[in-house]
Design a protein around this motif. Structure first.
Motif, PDB file in Angstrom:
ATOM      1  N   GLY A  53       0.817  -1.210   0.000  1.00 41.16           N
ATOM      2  CA  GLY A  53       0.000   0.000   0.000  1.00 41.16           C
ATOM      3  C   GLY A  53       0.848   1.257   0.000  1.00 41.16           C
ATOM      4  O   GLY A  53       2.083   1.211   0.081  1.00 41.16           O
ATOM      5  N   ILE A  54       0.184   2.401  -0.073  1.00 45.13           N
ATOM      6  CA  ILE A  54       0.879   3.686  -0.188  1.00 45.13           C
ATOM      7  C   ILE A  54       1.761   3.966   1.024  1.00 45.13           C
ATOM      8  O   ILE A  54       2.842   4.545   0.905  1.00 45.13           O
ATOM      9  N   HIS A  55       1.319   3.543   2.209  1.00 46.25           N
ATOM     10  CA  HIS A  55       2.111   3.818   3.425  1.00 46.25           C
ATOM     11  C   HIS A  55       3.455   3.091   3.386  1.00 46.25           C
ATOM     12  O   HIS A  55       4.467   3.614   3.856  1.00 46.25           O
ATOM     13  N   ILE A  56       3.475   1.879   2.810  1.00 46.36           N
ATOM     14  CA  ILE A  56       4.738   1.143   2.683  1.00 46.36           C
ATOM     15  C   ILE A  56       5.649   1.869   1.686  1.00 46.36           C
ATOM     16  O   ILE A  56       6.853   2.017   1.899  1.00 46.36           O
ATOM     17  N   CYS A  57       5.044   2.350   0.610  1.00 50.01           N
ATOM     18  CA  CYS A  57       5.835   3.050  -0.418  1.00 50.01           C
ATOM     19  C   CYS A  57       6.446   4.344   0.116  1.00 50.01           C
ATOM     20  O   CYS A  57       7.515   4.768  -0.349  1.00 50.01           O
ATOM     21  N   LYS A  58       5.805   4.993   1.062  1.00 49.18           N
ATOM     22  CA  LYS A  58       6.361   6.215   1.662  1.00 49.18           C
ATOM     23  C   LYS A  58       7.716   5.928   2.318  1.00 49.18           C
ATOM     24  O   LYS A  58       8.689   6.667   2.127  1.00 49.18           O
ATOM     25  N   SER A  59       7.783   4.851   3.089  1.00 53.41           N
ATOM     26  CA  SER A  59       9.053   4.481   3.735  1.00 53.41           C
ATOM     27  C   SER A  59      10.092   4.107   2.692  1.00 53.41           C
ATOM     28  O   SER A  59      11.273   4.491   2.791  1.00 53.41           O
ATOM     29  N   MET A  60       9.661   3.346   1.687  1.00 54.67           N
ATOM     30  CA  MET A  60      10.589   2.905   0.639  1.00 54.67           C
ATOM     31  C   MET A  60      11.166   4.095  -0.128  1.00 54.67           C
ATOM     32  O   MET A  60      12.377   4.168  -0.373  1.00 54.67           O
ATOM     33  N   LEU A  61      10.299   5.031  -0.491  1.00 50.42           N
ATOM     34  CA  LEU A  61      10.731   6.200  -1.262  1.00 50.42           C
ATOM     35  C   LEU A  61      11.704   7.062  -0.451  1.00 50.42           C
ATOM     36  O   LEU A  61      12.745   7.502  -0.968  1.00 50.42           O
ATOM     37  N   ALA A  62      11.373   7.277   0.822  1.00 48.14           N
ATOM     38  CA  ALA A  62      12.246   8.082   1.684  1.00 48.14           C
ATOM     39  C   ALA A  62      13.621   7.419   1.816  1.00 48.14           C
ATOM     40  O   ALA A  62      14.660   8.098   1.800  1.00 48.14           O
ATOM     41  N   TRP A  63      13.648   6.091   1.937  1.00 50.23           N
ATOM     42  CA  TRP A  63      14.933   5.384   2.055  1.00 50.23           C
ATOM     43  C   TRP A  63      15.715   5.516   0.746  1.00 50.23           C
ATOM     44  O   TRP A  63      16.931   5.705   0.769  1.00 50.23           O
ATOM     45  N   GLN A  64      15.028   5.428  -0.385  1.00 43.94           N
ATOM     46  CA  GLN A  64      15.688   5.590  -1.682  1.00 43.94           C
ATOM     47  C   GLN A  64      16.361   6.964  -1.778  1.00 43.94           C
ATOM     48  O   GLN A  64      17.493   7.088  -2.254  1.00 43.94           O
ATOM     49  N   ILE A  65      15.665   8.012  -1.315  1.00 44.14           N
ATOM     50  CA  ILE A  65      16.156   9.392  -1.462  1.00 44.14           C
ATOM     51  C   ILE A  65      17.218   9.721  -0.419  1.00 44.14           C
ATOM     52  O   ILE A  65      18.266  10.289  -0.742  1.00 44.14           O
ATOM     53  N   TRP A  66      16.937   9.369   0.835  1.00 47.53           N
ATOM     54  CA  TRP A  66      17.798   9.839   1.935  1.00 47.53           C
ATOM     55  C   TRP A  66      18.538   8.723   2.690  1.00 47.53           C
ATOM     56  O   TRP A  66      19.260   8.990   3.636  1.00 47.53           O
ATOM     57  N   GLY A  81      10.565   2.543  10.127  1.00 50.28           N
ATOM     58  CA  GLY A  81       9.706   3.560  10.745  1.00 50.28           C
ATOM     59  C   GLY A  81      10.341   4.938  10.725  1.00 50.28           C
ATOM     60  O   GLY A  81       9.653   5.955  10.548  1.00 50.28           O
ATOM     61  N   LYS A  82      11.661   4.982  10.877  1.00 51.44           N
ATOM     62  CA  LYS A  82      12.401   6.254  10.827  1.00 51.44           C
ATOM     63  C   LYS A  82      12.181   6.939   9.473  1.00 51.44           C
ATOM     64  O   LYS A  82      11.943   8.154   9.404  1.00 51.44           O
ATOM     65  N   TYR A  83      12.206   6.150   8.383  1.00 49.13           N
ATOM     66  CA  TYR A  83      12.044   6.730   7.042  1.00 49.13           C
ATOM     67  C   TYR A  83      10.583   7.100   6.760  1.00 49.13           C
ATOM     68  O   TYR A  83      10.313   8.005   5.971  1.00 49.13           O
ATOM     69  N   TYR A  84       9.670   6.449   7.436  1.00 45.61           N
ATOM     70  CA  TYR A  84       8.250   6.835   7.318  1.00 45.61           C
ATOM     71  C   TYR A  84       8.060   8.238   7.900  1.00 45.61           C
ATOM     72  O   TYR A  84       7.365   9.080   7.330  1.00 45.61           O
ATOM     73  N   VAL A  85       8.700   8.490   9.026  1.00 43.40           N
ATOM     74  CA  VAL A  85       8.623   9.818   9.662  1.00 43.40           C
ATOM     75  C   VAL A  85       9.344  10.855   8.798  1.00 43.40           C
ATOM     76  O   VAL A  85       8.850  11.976   8.603  1.00 43.40           O
ATOM     77  N   ILE A  86      10.516  10.487   8.243  1.00 42.79           N
ATOM     78  CA  ILE A  86      11.273  11.401   7.373  1.00 42.79           C
ATOM     79  C   ILE A  86      10.412  11.803   6.174  1.00 42.79           C
ATOM     80  O   ILE A  86      10.368  12.993   5.787  1.00 42.79           O
ATOM     81  N   PHE A  87       9.716  10.825   5.572  1.00 40.24           N
ATOM     82  CA  PHE A  87       8.830  11.117   4.444  1.00 40.24           C
ATOM     83  C   PHE A  87       7.779  12.146   4.866  1.00 40.24           C
ATOM     84  O   PHE A  87       7.532  13.126   4.154  1.00 40.24           O
ATOM     85  N   ASP A  88       7.155  11.909   6.011  1.00 40.62           N
ATOM     86  CA  ASP A  88       6.048  12.756   6.446  1.00 40.62           C
ATOM     87  C   ASP A  88       6.503  14.206   6.684  1.00 40.62           C
ATOM     88  O   ASP A  88       5.802  15.148   6.319  1.00 40.62           O
TER      89      ASP A  88
END
Length: 591
Positions: free
Chosen positions: A161-174, A192-199
């Motif tokens: 789902g989209i919430h999983i992709c948020k963490s994945m995308l943030a990890w890809q970028i940062w 979870g750290k990258y989920y917060v970074i995305f947000d």
């Protein structure tokens, strides 16, 4: 107390020449302020006697005392007949039932029950809300096992789902290649750290777009990060190899982290279901519903069910483009779980914010004619708050399950060491004791409250060796084991014990402990570990009263009386140990 029921039915037949069904009688435990142990509510019987409740009670009481060996005396309070039962009855019950190896073991019911709990998202670690879910699900499953059911514990993991992709995308970028291994961060915490970074980054983009003149709704929709996350989700669903591999890698980190958390919480599962494997399920069910006329298509091609006649509303079950919604996959998953296990009951342990969803889900399955739909149950539970306020995971202020467990163990260590009673313990024994007390405090505090109630969890309040807490029950068990060891206790049961005269508290102990199998059955029927938890507290509390009231048991000169009282201690310890085990709590042998 079946003999009371039988005797009362016989008495009504003899006195009034009336045949009475067992269900007509209302027999209760006598309230503590009145003399006696068993109370018959006389009001349902006056229609046979044609007399006042008091007169009916006196006639019935007199007959029972004269004709039933174990009924010694009676008194009447308005329409309530209080009976005093002979000590010999209670001693026979204690020696023949409570001291038997089978006491507390309920025969198999020959039925299967599934308990689904935990159901985490793989974009963040478990938090305090998950802790209540896990402990509640585990305890309900163990309760049902103890009540004679064959139980399957399952976990449906929300891994797409989209919430999983948020963490994945943030990890890809940062992420810069950060892993649990090279960072020393537990896998679920890292994701979870990258989920917060995305947000955080997403909110900044929204603020920028609003400053440029977009509305908040437009900004949320047009922010580059959310658009990239949506593209990633589409790529995942299209089977893009690079995205799938990243998804597998990061989910792997999370699963490794979850397993540590589950082990620390003492919960387990017989089977895992993954939403990535189940999200396409349900389309066959939609076709089935259309064929049966349960569902209907709108002009745009979307599929719906009309539940307005049932007091609900119209519900979308398939989008116009043919893609699933949550209810679609839940319909399919429910069928798959039944096909896998053929269970008689299926219990979903999910927070009360999903009450409406489950009403709809169960009703749809019923309308589809699923024979097993009436065995579905949503165990709805309230949220958990801390004194500091509500938790918000996207802002990184979530109360992490691992941190909470660590805090409980630390608090247990501090409070235990302050008592100064474990100086002879080895380092390993101490660590095990701190863990058991900390987790026992956490579990008991969360489980003693009825599931439906919202609760305020105060970690410091939960670890109290004298209050309504897990550690008080654990301490009582350790105290009993110490006493039995000191007395070199060995179980013996003899007929000569029937000469023992019971003190009021001893009698109360036997009556309370005799209820143990009934308490398990009642708690299982209600899916409420709170009923068992509070019963165990009453046993521990009453034992402490008994211990303080009787003369020192180890020094008792009368061997028969000493053995009898040690037997009471032994059964109390057994009940506390097996009852807390159902709740997932370990009771130490010494503290």
């Amino acid at each position: 107390m079946n003999f009371i029921i039988t005797a009362t039915i016989n008495a009504i037949k003899q006195i009034y020449n009336e045949d009475v069904a067992e269900g007509v009688l209302n027999i209760q435990e006598t309230r503590k302020e009145f003399e006696g142990q068993v109370t018959i509510v006389v009001f349902p019987i006056v229609r046979f006697s044609k007399k006042s409740p008091e007169e009916t009670a006196n006639v019935l009481g007199q007959y029972l005392v004269e004709n039933v060996e174990d009924i010694m005396a009676f008194n009447v309070v308005k329409g309530f007949l209080n009976l005093s039962i002979a000590d010999s009855y209670w001693l026979n019950l204690f020696n023949n039932e409570l001291l038997s190896d089978d006491f507390g073991k309920i025969k198999s019911k020959g039925q299967k029950v599934m308990v689904e709990y935990s159901s985490p998202n793989t974009n963040k670690p478990l938090h305090l809300g998950h802790v209540r879910n896990n402990l509640l699900g585990y305890a309900v499953a163990e309760l049902l096992k103890a009540d004679g059911y064959e139980v399957f514990k399952v976990n449906l993991v929300n891994d797409r789902g989209i919430h999983i992709c948020k963490s994945m995308l943030a990890w890809q970028i940062w992420g810069n290649g950060e892993t649990p291994e090279n960072s020393g961060i537990k896998g679920d915490h890292l994701v979870g750290k990258y989920y917060v970074i995305f947000d955080v980054a997403y909110k900044k983009q929204i603020e920028t777009l609003i400053a440029e003149g977009q509305t908040e709704a437009e900004a949320k929709k047009n922010a580059p990060l959310i658009k990239d996350a949506q593209k990633m989700l589409l790529a995942w669903e299209a089977g893009d190899e690079e995205i799938i591999n990243l998804w597998k890698k990061m989910n792997g980190w999370v699963y490794a982290g979850f397993e540590i958390s589950y082990k620390n919480l003492g919960v387990d599962f017989d089977k895992y279901y993954y939403e990535s494997n189940t999200y396409l399920l349900g389309k066959d069910t939609v076709d089935e519903g259309l064929a049966k006329g349960v569902f209907f298509k709108k002009d745009d091609g979307s599929v719906w069910i009309d539940l307005t006649a049932d007091g609900l509303d119209q519900k979308l079950v398939l989008r116009a483009d043919g893609t699933s919604v949550y209810i679609t996959q839940d319909l399919g998953t429910a069928q798959m779980k039944y096909d896998d296990f053929h269970m008689d009951q299926s219990i979903y342990v999910v927070g009360n914010e999903q009450d409406y969803h489950f009403k709809v889900l169960f009703l749809i399955l019923e309308k589809l004619g699923k024979s097993w739909a009436n065995g579905l149950h949503h165990l709805s539970y309230g949220m958990v708050d801390l004194p500091s306020g509500k938790m918000k995971s996207r802002e990184g202020t979530v109360v992490d399950a691992d941190d909470l467990v660590a805090e409980m163990i630390t608090t247990a260590k501090e409070k235990t060491e302050a008592l100064g009673k474990i100086n002879d313990f080895s380092t390993q024994e101490k660590e095990e004791l701190y863990y058991n007390i900390g987790l026992g405090a956490l579990k008991y505090f969360l489980l003693k409250v009825e599931p439906k109630k919202r609760l305020l969890f105060d970690p410091s309040e939960s670890i109290d060796f004298q209050g309504h807490t897990g550690p008080f029950i654990q301490y009582t068990h350790a105290r009993i084991k110490s006493l039995l060891n000191k007395a070199n206790y060995q179980l013996t049961v003899g007929g000569s014990q029937l000469t023992v005269v019971l003190s009021p508290t001893e009698l109360e102990m036997i009556m309370l402990m005799a209820k143990y199998p009934e308490e398990i059955a009642n708690a299982a029927k209600a899916y409420s570990p709170a009923l068992l938890a509070n019963y165990l507290y009453e046993v521990a509390k009453l034992f402490n009263k008994f211990y303080h009231e009787v003369p020192p048991i180890v020094k008792e000169g009368d061997k028969v009386l000493k053995q009898h009282r040690l037997n009471i201690c032994k059964i109390a310890a057994d009940i506390l140990k097996s009852g807390t085990a159902i709740l997932g709590i370990k009771v130490p042998e010494r503290m």
